[in-house]
Motif scaffolding. Structure first.
Motif, PDB file in Angstrom:
ATOM      1  N   VAL A  69      -8.086 -11.650   8.854  1.00  0.00           N
ATOM      2  CA  VAL A  69      -7.404 -10.433   9.336  1.00  0.00           C
ATOM      3  C   VAL A  69      -7.597  -9.993  10.506  1.00  0.00           C
ATOM      4  N   SER A  70      -6.488  -9.655  11.610  1.00  0.00           N
ATOM      5  CA  SER A  70      -6.794  -9.054  12.686  1.00  0.00           C
ATOM      6  C   SER A  70      -6.954  -7.649  12.725  1.00  0.00           C
ATOM      7  N   PHE A  71      -7.389  -6.881  13.776  1.00  0.00           N
ATOM      8  CA  PHE A  71      -7.475  -5.758  13.436  1.00  0.00           C
ATOM      9  C   PHE A  71      -6.183  -4.871  13.610  1.00  0.00           C
ATOM     10  N   ASP A  72      -5.113  -5.581  14.436  1.00  0.00           N
ATOM     11  CA  ASP A  72      -3.704  -4.671  14.472  1.00  0.00           C
ATOM     12  C   ASP A  72      -2.945  -5.038  13.142  1.00  0.00           C
ATOM     13  N   HIS A  73      -3.369  -6.144  12.497  1.00  0.00           N
ATOM     14  CA  HIS A  73      -2.778  -6.739  11.073  1.00  0.00           C
ATOM     15  C   HIS A  73      -3.054  -5.442  10.191  1.00  0.00           C
ATOM     16  N   TYR A  74      -4.083  -4.942  10.179  1.00  0.00           N
ATOM     17  CA  TYR A  74      -4.604  -3.942   9.053  1.00  0.00           C
ATOM     18  C   TYR A  74      -4.562  -2.468   9.675  1.00  0.00           C
ATOM     19  N   PHE A  75      -4.800  -2.161  10.921  1.00  0.00           N
ATOM     20  CA  PHE A  75      -5.026  -1.009  11.286  1.00  0.00           C
ATOM     21  C   PHE A  75      -4.428  -0.672  12.614  1.00  0.00           C
ATOM     22  N   GLY A  76      -3.182  -1.336  12.999  1.00  0.00           N
ATOM     23  CA  GLY A  76      -2.440  -1.222  14.366  1.00  0.00           C
ATOM     24  C   GLY A  76      -1.833   0.139  14.284  1.00  0.00           C
ATOM     25  N   THR A  77      -1.406   0.727  13.242  1.00  0.00           N
ATOM     26  CA  THR A  77      -0.692   2.167  13.383  1.00  0.00           C
ATOM     27  C   THR A  77      -1.781   3.219  12.818  1.00  0.00           C
ATOM     28  N   TYR A  78      -3.062   2.805  12.346  1.00  0.00           N
ATOM     29  CA  TYR A  78      -3.741   3.842  11.972  1.00  0.00           C
ATOM     30  C   TYR A  78      -4.103   5.124  12.986  1.00  0.00           C
ATOM     31  N   PRO A  79      -4.158   6.432  12.314  1.00  0.00           N
ATOM     32  CA  PRO A  79      -4.120   6.673  11.224  1.00  0.00           C
ATOM     33  C   PRO A  79      -2.579   7.390  10.566  1.00  0.00           C
ATOM     34  N   THR A  80      -1.549   6.608  11.359  1.00  0.00           N
ATOM     35  CA  THR A  80      -0.205   7.123  10.838  1.00  0.00           C
ATOM     36  C   THR A  80       0.370   5.938   9.860  1.00  0.00           C
ATOM     37  N   ALA A  81       0.737   6.293   8.831  1.00  0.00           N
ATOM     38  CA  ALA A  81       1.567   5.445   7.776  1.00  0.00           C
ATOM     39  C   ALA A  81       3.072   5.823   7.479  1.00  0.00           C
ATOM     40  N   ALA A  82       3.638   4.936   7.169  1.00  0.00           N
ATOM     41  CA  ALA A  82       5.097   5.290   7.076  1.00  0.00           C
ATOM     42  C   ALA A  82       5.578   6.308   5.839  1.00  0.00           C
ATOM     43  N   ASN A  83       4.856   6.028   4.812  1.00  0.00           N
ATOM     44  CA  ASN A  83       4.895   6.622   3.627  1.00  0.00           C
ATOM     45  C   ASN A  83       6.247   6.721   2.995  1.00  0.00           C
ATOM     46  N   THR A  84       6.881   5.352   3.179  1.00  0.00           N
ATOM     47  CA  THR A  84       8.192   5.066   2.408  1.00  0.00           C
ATOM     48  C   THR A  84       7.923   4.190   1.387  1.00  0.00           C
ATOM     49  N   ASP A  85       6.931   3.892   1.104  1.00  0.00           N
ATOM     50  CA  ASP A  85       6.649   2.860  -0.109  1.00  0.00           C
ATOM     51  C   ASP A  85       5.027   2.786  -0.311  1.00  0.00           C
ATOM     52  N   GLY A  86       4.755   2.176  -1.483  1.00  0.00           N
ATOM     53  CA  GLY A  86       3.233   2.142  -1.895  1.00  0.00           C
ATOM     54  C   GLY A  86       2.489   3.330  -2.048  1.00  0.00           C
ATOM     55  N   THR A  87       1.242   3.445  -1.799  1.00  0.00           N
ATOM     56  CA  THR A  87       0.373   4.696  -2.069  1.00  0.00           C
ATOM     57  C   THR A  87       0.605   5.534  -0.849  1.00  0.00           C
ATOM     58  N   ARG A  88       0.823   6.891  -1.143  1.00  0.00           N
ATOM     59  CA  ARG A  88       1.062   7.769   0.256  1.00  0.00           C
ATOM     60  C   ARG A  88      -0.510   7.982   0.860  1.00  0.00           C
ATOM     61  N   PHE A  89      -0.268   7.857   2.227  1.00  0.00           N
ATOM     62  CA  PHE A  89      -1.577   8.065   3.139  1.00  0.00           C
ATOM     63  C   PHE A  89      -1.002   9.255   4.335  1.00  0.00           C
ATOM     64  N   VAL A  90      -1.980  10.340   4.042  1.00  0.00           N
ATOM     65  CA  VAL A  90      -1.984  11.431   5.084  1.00  0.00           C
ATOM     66  C   VAL A  90      -3.257  11.514   5.771  1.00  0.00           C
ATOM     67  N   ALA A  91      -3.370  11.496   7.041  1.00  0.00           N
ATOM     68  CA  ALA A  91      -4.806  11.346   7.775  1.00  0.00           C
ATOM     69  C   ALA A  91      -5.237  12.948   7.639  1.00  0.00           C
ATOM     70  N   LYS A  92      -6.633  13.065   7.538  1.00  0.00           N
ATOM     71  CA  LYS A  92      -7.179  14.255   7.852  1.00  0.00           C
ATOM     72  C   LYS A  92      -7.018  14.872   9.126  1.00  0.00           C
ATOM     73  N   PRO A  93      -6.839  16.122   9.293  1.00  0.00           N
ATOM     74  CA  PRO A  93      -6.803  16.812  10.577  1.00  0.00           C
ATOM     75  C   PRO A  93      -7.883  16.204  11.462  1.00  0.00           C
ATOM     76  N   GLY A  94      -7.711  16.023  12.797  1.00  0.00           N
ATOM     77  CA  GLY A  94      -8.598  15.746  13.714  1.00  0.00           C
ATOM     78  C   GLY A  94      -9.135  14.146  13.558  1.00  0.00           C
ATOM     79  N   THR A  95      -8.393  13.509  12.794  1.00  0.00           N
ATOM     80  CA  THR A  95      -8.640  11.966  12.871  1.00  0.00           C
ATOM     81  C   THR A  95      -8.540  11.426  14.211  1.00  0.00           C
ATOM     82  N   PRO A  96      -9.488  10.382  14.764  1.00  0.00           N
ATOM     83  CA  PRO A  96      -9.469   9.980  15.907  1.00  0.00           C
ATOM     84  C   PRO A  96      -8.412   8.847  15.897  1.00  0.00           C
ATOM     85  N   THR A  97      -7.806   8.709  17.057  1.00  0.00           N
ATOM     86  CA  THR A  97      -6.791   7.397  17.125  1.00  0.00           C
ATOM     87  C   THR A  97      -7.572   6.228  17.202  1.00  0.00           C
ATOM     88  N   VAL A  98      -6.977   5.007  17.245  1.00  0.00           N
ATOM     89  CA  VAL A  98      -7.708   3.604  17.696  1.00  0.00           C
ATOM     90  C   VAL A  98      -6.600   3.195  18.653  1.00  0.00           C
TER      91      VAL A  98
END
Length: 543
Positions: A69-98
């Motif tokens: 697994v490359s970093f971008d393959h799993y975390f490329g858009t962290y902490p923003t998820a599309a939330n169009t399918d799968g398990t919903r994910f909403v980042a905590k306030p103040g979550t640092p970007t990568v």
């Protein structure tokens, strides 16, 4: 990955990365090699840290070593998820970007295709090309724009999904939900790299020794031979460097059709044994299903999420079996649960069931390496993020419920990138100049006037950027570390925490950046995060 042969199609010559950036990267790596004790003053009161036993409050290190697994393959858009399918994910306030996939990298990527989000309904995909030379060509001298031409594999058989430009694509927190939740609540790195380029075996060897040189080929019967797949750039005695996935010499379950490899020198198991520190490598499918004339047969299988049956045990994922000193050729079981972690007939090499038994009996070794069965190790082509999540979450949940959790750190790391796109050019800390090296043009890796460490060829590194997470009561919370690290940073943590000394012989451990910035050794957080292994979401609303 089996008997991989890198593609022969070329990539255009490209300009070198600015010299000032490379020099700065090397300086940062050299400056990072600090002792753990100096980086961790003032342990928390009441942390039950026995003076002199370890350099930090971490008395139990568990390394979950996953696949491809490359970093971008799993975390490329962290902490923003599309939330169009799968398990919903909403980042905590103040979550640092990568340092991830943003702006033009998503919409006007320099490769010939833009990265696309893979939905949670498509967990099984084609395995990408992750050969030593192919990955160098994909980097294109630091432009990071030749992945489609060199590592893309977009057509494969069901149940794996074929997609155009697949090598560029990524998952988000709606699929790799558990990984994103661990990052939210503990520490992760966005600047950690494969020690060298290439596939699984080099990554596994670097994890335990920082050294892929020192191997020689033997036949399945054990006779010394020559084999350009087993080792490359051999000397007059046939001793060279491992860049592919040959099976280990000291393993009954290695292939009987291909030559194998013996590794010389020391590994971290030898260092731990010398210090009488308990340890073990625990791998799915290691326990034999039968024996034939005293020879172990590793025949256990499981179905992945797509229903495809996969053999559990993979010999070239077991690095200690390349070294005679730390091998268990016949896959003998430990003499008792109490003996797990100690030297007996198992010689520190175990099935995952032995880890479960040790944990249940309060006998957790000081250092444990966990390797999932194939269907749960995350390797595209036979595993997937969903099966991987079940393994990782079940292991960490069990550890958090154990009596030793207060002194435990779990490191989640990966053996290689699978060739998946990552946009960050790694710092080149070690050069190589052979016909197999193509990073900065034909025959070069790094600066042409820099000699490789020890004179050992074909250890071009660092390789691609990989995910790295630390889950522990002493891990910083919702923290992204930017320290330059690599697979041997884990090795260095072990060496420093248990005062074993270094491997020597130009191991990468001497260059490795520390993991200590991912910890707060002055504060222990006793709150536990238990996740649902199916959804990856916190149980009982614990988030």
């Amino acid at each position: 990955m089996d008997r991989h042969v890198p593609p022969t199609h070329g990539s255009r010559l490209a300009r070198l990365r600015p010299r000032t950036r490379r020099t700065a990267g090397l300086a940062a790596v050299a400056a990072a090699g600090l002792a753990l004790a100096a980086a961790a003053p003032g342990f928390a009161a009441g942390d039950d840290h026995p003076k002199g036993a370890t350099a930090t409050p971490i008395q139990h290190l568990v390394v979950i070593f996953q696949e491809n697994v490359s970093f971008d393959h799993y975390f490329g858009t962290y902490p923003t998820a599309a939330n169009t399918d799968g398990t919903r994910f909403v980042a905590k306030p103040g979550t640092p970007t990568v340092n991830g996939l943003t702006g033009p990298l998503l919409t006007a990527n320099p490769n010939t295709a833009n990265p696309q989000r893979i939905p949670s309904t498509t967990p099984l995909t084609c395995d990408q090309d992750h050969g030593y030379t192919a990955e160098q060509k994909a980097f294109d001298g630091g432009l990071m724009d030749a992945f489609i031409q060199n590592t893309d594999v977009e057509s494969c058989a069901a149940p794996d999904k074929s997609l155009p430009g697949l090598v560029m694509d990524y998952y988000d927190g709606n699929t790799v939900t558990a990984m994103w939740n661990y990052a939210q609540n503990y520490a992760m790195s966005d600047n950690s790299f494969d020690t060298v380029l290439g596939p699984s075996t080099p990554g596994a060897l670097n994890l335990i020794s920082g050294q892929t040189h020192g191997g020689y080929a033997v036949t399945p019967a054990g006779a010394k031979t020559t084999d350009s797949y087993a080792v490359v750039s051999p000397d007059a005695n046939g001793v060279g460097t491992v860049i592919n996935d040959p099976d280990p010499a000291f393993d009954d379950c290695s292939s009987t059709k291909h030559n194998r490899v013996v590794m010389q020198g020391r590994n971290v198991g030898d260092l731990l044994n010398a210090k009488n520190v308990t340890w073990g490598w625990f791998q799915g499918g290691f326990r034999p299903t039968s024996t034939v004339n005293g020879t172990a047969v590793c025949g256990s299988q499981h179905a992945n999420v797509g229903g495809a049956m996969q053999t559990d045990y993979n010999p070239h994922h077991e690095p200690f079996q390349y070294y005679q000193s730390t091998s268990n050729p016949h896959h003998l079981p430990p003499s008792s649960v109490a003996a797990i972690g100690h030297t007996d007939r198992a010689n520190h090499q175990y099935d995952l069931a032995d880890f479960d038994a040790a944990l249940a009996h309060g006998n957790l070794p000081a250092v444990s390496f966990l390797k999932a069965a194939n269907y749960q190790d995350g390797h595209a082509g036979y595993s997937d993020p969903i099966d991987e999540q079940h393994f990782v979450v079940n292991m960490i949940n069990a550890l958090q419920k154990s009596k030793d959790w207060k002194s435990t750190a779990v490191v989640i790391a990966y053996d290689d990138s699978d060739g998946w796109y990552d946009h960050v050019m790694p710092p080149i800390v070690n050069a190589s100049n052979t016909s197999l090296d193509a990073l900065n043009g034909a025959g070069k890796c790094g600066s042409a006037n820099r000699a490789p460490l020890g004179g050992y060829a074909n250890r071009c590194g660092y390789g691609p950027r990989l995910p790295l997470l630390v889950v522990s009561p002493y891990a910083k919370s919702n923290f992204v570390d930017h320290t330059t690290t690599d697979q041997t940073s884990i090795l260095r943590f072990i060496e420093d925490n248990w005062s074993t000394g270094r491997i020597g012989d130009y191991s990468f451990d001497a260059l490795a950046g520390p993991l200590t910035n991912m910890f707060d050794f002055g504060h222990r957080n006793d709150r536990k995060l238990l996740l649902d292994p199916t959804s990856g979401a916190p149980l009982h609303g614990d988030h």
